[in-house]
Design a protein around this motif. Structure first.
Motif, mmCIF file in Angstrom:
data_model
loop_
_atom_site.group_PDB
_atom_site.id
_atom_site.type_symbol
_atom_site.label_atom_id
_atom_site.label_comp_id
_atom_site.label_asym_id
_atom_site.label_seq_id
_atom_site.Cartn_x
_atom_site.Cartn_y
_atom_site.Cartn_z
ATOM 1 N N HIS A 1 0.848 -1.188 0.000
ATOM 2 C CA HIS A 1 0.000 0.000 0.000
ATOM 3 C C HIS A 1 0.888 1.242 0.000
ATOM 4 C CE1 HIS A 1 -3.458 -2.542 1.465
ATOM 5 N NE2 HIS A 1 -2.417 -3.268 1.863
ATOM 6 N N ILE A 2 0.313 2.368 -0.400
ATOM 7 C CA ILE A 2 1.015 3.644 -0.336
ATOM 8 C C ILE A 2 0.626 4.334 0.972
ATOM 9 C CG2 ILE A 2 1.494 5.825 -1.486
ATOM 10 C CD1 ILE A 2 2.347 3.286 -3.018
ATOM 11 N N ALA A 3 1.626 4.797 1.711
ATOM 12 C CA ALA A 3 1.394 5.388 3.035
ATOM 13 C C ALA A 3 0.997 6.855 2.889
ATOM 14 C CB ALA A 3 2.637 5.242 3.901
ATOM 15 N N ASP A 4 -0.276 7.081 2.554
ATOM 16 C CA ASP A 4 -0.722 8.462 2.351
ATOM 17 C C ASP A 4 -0.781 9.240 3.658
ATOM 18 O OD1 ASP A 4 -2.870 7.098 3.397
ATOM 19 O OD2 ASP A 4 -4.284 7.665 1.820
ATOM 20 N N ASP A 5 -0.809 8.545 4.798
ATOM 21 C CA ASP A 5 -0.785 9.241 6.079
ATOM 22 C C ASP A 5 0.606 9.787 6.397
ATOM 23 O OD1 ASP A 5 0.002 6.491 6.288
ATOM 24 O OD2 ASP A 5 -0.067 6.657 8.470
ATOM 25 N N ILE A 6 1.631 9.190 5.804
ATOM 26 C CA ILE A 6 3.010 9.642 6.024
ATOM 27 C C ILE A 6 3.402 10.702 4.999
ATOM 28 C CG2 ILE A 6 5.438 8.913 5.979
ATOM 29 C CD1 ILE A 6 4.532 6.227 7.121
ATOM 30 N N ASP A 7 3.053 10.477 3.736
ATOM 31 C CA ASP A 7 3.423 11.424 2.683
ATOM 32 C C ASP A 7 2.297 11.500 1.650
ATOM 33 O OD1 ASP A 7 4.552 12.999 0.736
ATOM 34 O OD2 ASP A 7 6.481 11.969 0.712
ATOM 35 N N PRO A 8 1.296 12.354 1.900
ATOM 36 C CA PRO A 8 0.172 12.456 0.964
ATOM 37 C C PRO A 8 0.592 12.937 -0.424
ATOM 38 C CG PRO A 8 0.069 14.183 2.641
ATOM 39 C CD PRO A 8 1.120 13.220 3.080
#
Length: 233
Positions: free
Chosen positions: A188-195
């Motif tokens: 998954h892409i960590a959008d909470d870390i780097d949107p």
């Protein structure tokens, strides 16, 4: 990729100053090892984790040990050395171990496309058509879900933007996550870390960039790319 010398097992005391790790070896010696990972290493550097170090015979090195692997308390192996990701992918490409690229016979490393402002990890030539690959090493796990990035990556977003521009020109491009964590089953892409990075990946996928992930078999002797993993965007 087999380790060139047997790894030394120890227990992690702490990681600090990004590039340093104190380790207690099995014989009781306390050593400081080089940590070849610039990321946050969330979940990879817990005090008490079993760790594995390579030892260099180069007398010019300031630190003779390099931190290669960690093992979680659940027994999952993690490849700490981010430099190994490109070595693993190069080996897999040459051995045609990644199905998506098995038809390509010739690869070059560290290639800047004409007119581009980013250099990519690999460029392959297939009957006159070029295919560019950018590799990212993934080690952040939440349960059995893997996430990238583990810290804000402006450079990573720029890579995605350049891949997207090339894809819109009809050039074959791929963003490949090399998952160096044996417990990860999906990516998954960590959008909470780097949107911003998450948006850049989404834009790249929409432009036609192939977003993919591969798992690794990891133990004290070797790391090998194993199979494709589902990636959830």
């Amino acid at each position: 990729m087999e380790f060139s010398t047997p790894l030394l097992r120890g227990k992690l005391i702490k990681r600090y100053k990004r590039f340093l790790a104190d380790v207690e070896l099995e014989n009781g010696d306390l050593v400081t090892a080089h940590c070849p990972n610039t990321g946050a290493m969330t979940g990879c550097a817990e005090p008490g984790y079993p760790v594995y170090l390579s030892e260099s015979s180069n007398p010019k090195r300031k630190l003779k040990y390099t931190w290669e692997l960690a093992q979680t308390f659940d027994g999952d192996f993690i490849g700490i050395n981010t430099h190994n990701a490109n070595k693993l992918v190069a080996e897999a490409l040459n051995n045609k171990a990644i199905d998506a690229f098995s038809h390509i016979d010739s690869w070059k490393a560290e290639v800047t496309p004409l007119g581009a402002d980013s250099r990519f990890d690999f460029a392959g030539n297939d009957a006159g058509h070029t295919h560019y690959i950018e590799v990212k090493s993934l080690t952040l796990a939440r349960g059995n879900q893997g996430y990238f990035p583990d810290a804000v990556t402006t450079r990573g977003a720029k890579h995605c933007e350049t891949l997207a521009k090339l894809a819109l020109q009809g050039i074959n491009t791929s963003l490949l996550f090399c998952v160096q964590h044996s417990g990860v089953k999906t990516v998954h892409i960590a959008d909470d870390i780097d949107p911003n990075y998450a948006q850049a990946v989404a834009n790249a996928a929409q432009a036609g960039v192939n977003i993919m992930a591969v798992s690794c078999l990891i133990d004290e002797q070797k790391i090998l790319i194993n199979q494709s993993l589902p990636i959830i965007l």
